[in-house]
Design a protein around this motif. Structure first.
Motif, PDB file in Angstrom:
ATOM      1  N   GLY A   1     -19.709 -35.475 -24.847  1.00 29.43           N
ATOM      2  CA  GLY A   1     -20.271 -34.452 -25.646  1.00 29.43           C
ATOM      3  C   GLY A   1     -21.774 -34.005 -25.048  1.00 29.43           C
ATOM      4  O   GLY A   1     -22.175 -32.775 -25.386  1.00 29.43           O
ATOM      5  N   ALA A   2     -22.538 -35.022 -24.686  1.00 30.74           N
ATOM      6  CA  ALA A   2     -23.864 -34.720 -24.332  1.00 30.74           C
ATOM      7  C   ALA A   2     -23.918 -33.859 -23.017  1.00 30.74           C
ATOM      8  O   ALA A   2     -24.508 -33.026 -22.806  1.00 30.74           O
TER       9      ALA A   2
ATOM     10  N   SER B   1     -21.592 -31.960 -22.082  1.00 36.70           N
ATOM     11  CA  SER B   1     -20.937 -30.589 -22.509  1.00 36.70           C
ATOM     12  C   SER B   1     -21.994 -29.692 -23.193  1.00 36.70           C
ATOM     13  O   SER B   1     -21.701 -28.327 -23.079  1.00 36.70           O
ATOM     14  N   ARG B   2     -22.936 -30.160 -23.638  1.00 39.98           N
ATOM     15  CA  ARG B   2     -24.011 -29.265 -24.381  1.00 39.98           C
ATOM     16  C   ARG B   2     -24.911 -28.712 -23.163  1.00 39.98           C
ATOM     17  O   ARG B   2     -25.422 -27.645 -23.357  1.00 39.98           O
ATOM     18  N   TRP B   3     -25.069 -29.237 -22.029  1.00 38.84           N
ATOM     19  CA  TRP B   3     -25.607 -28.672 -20.916  1.00 38.84           C
ATOM     20  C   TRP B   3     -25.132 -28.290 -19.819  1.00 38.84           C
ATOM     21  O   TRP B   3     -25.343 -27.223 -18.893  1.00 38.84           O
TER      22      TRP B   3
ATOM     23  N   TYR C   1     -18.259 -31.661 -14.727  1.00 39.82           N
ATOM     24  CA  TYR C   1     -19.159 -30.811 -15.299  1.00 39.82           C
ATOM     25  C   TYR C   1     -20.325 -30.154 -14.447  1.00 39.82           C
ATOM     26  O   TYR C   1     -20.429 -30.847 -13.241  1.00 39.82           O
TER      27      TYR C   1
END
Length: 101
Positions: free
Chosen positions: A15-16, A18-20, A29
């Motif tokens: 999740g962290a 995919s935020r950036w 990613y």
């Protein structure tokens, strides 16, 4: 461009990331980050990788124009050879048994 490839990392780390960064396929990613954000994200990934593994590739001023960092147990390991990053294969247990028999 920054690329992070992961295997078996916790959902909160995914999740962290995919935020950036964009996740074009599971565990991969891709995006453009500042060096500070990249280093902070990599610190989180490296601390929480557990039994999984992760690889970070990002632009650098080296001859190859990129650098690689790894976390976790992998069969492939980057090594520095006269300023170039090469990939060394670590033998598996079955490879060791084959050689010693």
């Amino acid at each position: 461009m920054t690329v992070i490839a992961t295997t078996a990392i916790p959902d909160n780390v995914r999740g962290a990331l995919s935020r950036w960064l964009t996740e074009p396929m599971p565990g991969l990613y891709v995006g453009t980050l500042s060096a500070k954000v990249r280093d902070e994200l990599w610190g989180v990934v490296a601390k929480s990788v557990g039994d999984g593994a992760a690889v970070l590739a990002f632009p650098d001023s080296s001859e190859q124009r990129f650098a690689i960092r790894t976390a976790g147990q992998r069969r492939r390991a980057p090594i520095d050879f006269d300023g170039l990053t090469l990939i060394a294969f670590n033998p598996t247990e079955t490879d060791i048994e084959t050689v010693t028999v």
